[in-house]
Motif scaffolding. Structure first.
Motif, mmCIF file in Angstrom:
data_model
loop_
_atom_site.group_PDB
_atom_site.id
_atom_site.type_symbol
_atom_site.label_atom_id
_atom_site.label_comp_id
_atom_site.label_asym_id
_atom_site.label_seq_id
_atom_site.Cartn_x
_atom_site.Cartn_y
_atom_site.Cartn_z
ATOM 1 N N VAL A 1 1.113 1.368 10.014
ATOM 2 C CA VAL A 1 0.778 0.021 9.565
ATOM 3 C C VAL A 1 1.473 -0.267 8.238
ATOM 4 O O VAL A 1 1.481 0.568 7.331
ATOM 5 C CB VAL A 1 -0.754 -0.130 9.397
ATOM 6 N N SER A 2 2.048 -1.450 8.143
ATOM 7 C CA SER A 2 2.642 -1.918 6.897
ATOM 8 C C SER A 2 1.952 -3.224 6.521
ATOM 9 O O SER A 2 1.865 -4.139 7.338
ATOM 10 C CB SER A 2 4.138 -2.139 7.091
ATOM 11 N N ILE A 3 1.436 -3.291 5.288
ATOM 12 C CA ILE A 3 0.706 -4.464 4.813
ATOM 13 C C ILE A 3 1.399 -4.976 3.554
ATOM 14 O O ILE A 3 1.774 -4.198 2.685
ATOM 15 C CB ILE A 3 -0.758 -4.112 4.461
ATOM 16 N N ARG A 4 1.549 -6.292 3.476
ATOM 17 C CA ARG A 4 2.089 -6.888 2.245
ATOM 18 C C ARG A 4 1.324 -8.176 1.988
ATOM 19 O O ARG A 4 1.234 -9.034 2.845
ATOM 20 C CB ARG A 4 3.568 -7.181 2.399
ATOM 21 N N ARG B 1 1.909 1.183 3.154
ATOM 22 C CA ARG B 1 2.515 1.773 4.345
ATOM 23 C C ARG B 1 1.618 2.941 4.704
ATOM 24 O O ARG B 1 1.552 3.930 3.966
ATOM 25 C CB ARG B 1 3.936 2.210 4.074
ATOM 26 N N LEU B 2 0.927 2.799 5.840
ATOM 27 C CA LEU B 2 -0.123 3.752 6.196
ATOM 28 C C LEU B 2 0.067 4.290 7.608
ATOM 29 O O LEU B 2 0.542 3.581 8.496
ATOM 30 C CB LEU B 2 -1.492 3.070 6.114
ATOM 31 N N ASN B 3 -0.346 5.534 7.796
ATOM 32 C CA ASN B 3 -0.481 6.123 9.121
ATOM 33 C C ASN B 3 -1.977 6.232 9.383
ATOM 34 O O ASN B 3 -2.725 6.747 8.544
ATOM 35 C CB ASN B 3 0.176 7.503 9.196
ATOM 36 N N VAL C 1 -3.632 7.824 5.903
ATOM 37 C CA VAL C 1 -2.753 8.519 4.972
ATOM 38 C C VAL C 1 -1.546 7.632 4.698
ATOM 39 O O VAL C 1 -0.999 7.032 5.621
ATOM 40 C CB VAL C 1 -2.269 9.865 5.562
ATOM 41 N N GLY C 2 -1.136 7.544 3.432
ATOM 42 C CA GLY C 2 0.051 6.760 3.125
ATOM 43 C C GLY C 2 0.141 6.380 1.669
ATOM 44 O O GLY C 2 -0.523 6.967 0.811
ATOM 45 N N PRO D 1 -7.193 -9.597 14.732
ATOM 46 C CA PRO D 1 -6.710 -8.224 14.935
ATOM 47 C C PRO D 1 -6.029 -7.715 13.670
ATOM 48 O O PRO D 1 -5.430 -8.472 12.923
ATOM 49 C CB PRO D 1 -5.720 -8.359 16.087
ATOM 50 N N GLN D 2 -6.148 -6.408 13.440
ATOM 51 C CA GLN D 2 -5.544 -5.787 12.261
ATOM 52 C C GLN D 2 -4.358 -4.900 12.620
ATOM 53 O O GLN D 2 -3.372 -4.887 11.923
ATOM 54 C CB GLN D 2 -6.582 -4.961 11.500
ATOM 55 N N PHE D 3 -4.497 -4.126 13.716
ATOM 56 C CA PHE D 3 -3.385 -3.276 14.123
ATOM 57 C C PHE D 3 -3.535 -2.860 15.590
ATOM 58 O O PHE D 3 -4.634 -2.924 16.159
ATOM 59 C CB PHE D 3 -3.233 -2.050 13.223
#
Length: 174
Positions: A55-58, A67-69, A85-86, A165-167
């Motif tokens: 997941v990438s959030i801005r 930037r998360l796993n 984690v990220g 939805p988020q991911f």
């Protein structure tokens, strides 16, 4: 020339024919929709699988990026595990996030999971402020409760809050 056959039966009026045709069409549509819903409906009381997502959030207005796993596992005993984690950054300061949550869940209305008894584990590498993670990623309050939406697809879950939805989380092979 043979004599014309005259029926003593009154012919149906065109308006009655249209009404009967319309009612028959509505009946067929209702039966078809009901059949499709019953045959293709997935009714889960528990989920038994795990999934992962990158997941990438801005958010420019909050001066935040991440930037998360993500790893999510849901079990038939109505327990679950979420691991994130990220790297996250706010106002130019970068942090490492490495934390997980264990929880119980109850599926409601087919696609809403009610999470209870949340416990968070923050690993040594995690230097992210709890308030930042709470506000912009996932609440870290131990013992709190919340709803999440889980739309079940063939090989993925769409995870979100009650509003959007988020991911997309890809399901692993079992």
């Amino acid at each position: 020339m043979p004599p014309a056959i005259i029926s003593t039966r009154p012919l149906m009026k065109p308006k009655k024919v249209r009404i009967i045709g319309f009612m028959l069409t509505v009946f067929v549509i209702v039966v078809t929709i009901t059949w499709v819903m019953l045959v293709h409906r997935k009714n889960y009381s528990t989920l038994d699988n795990d999934c992962s997502a990158a997941v990438s959030i801005r958010d420019k207005s909050a001066n935040f990026s991440a930037r998360l796993n993500i790893y999510l596992s849901l079990h038939t005993d109505n327990t679950g595990y979420l691991d994130i984690v990220g790297r996250i950054s706010e106002a130019g300061v970068s942090y490492t996030t490495a934390r997980s949550w264990r929880f119980d869940y109850i599926l409601k209305n087919g696609n809403s999971a009610y999470l209870t008894r949340l416990t968070m584990d923050k690993r040594a590498a995690d230097n992210s402020p709890d308030g930042l993670v709470d506000r912009l990623i996932f609440s870290t309050d131990t013992g709190s409760e919340r709803y999440v939406k889980i739309a079940v697809l063939k090989n993925a879950w769409v995870i979100g809050n009650l509003y959007s939805p988020q991911f997309l989380c890809l399901i692993g092979d079992k």
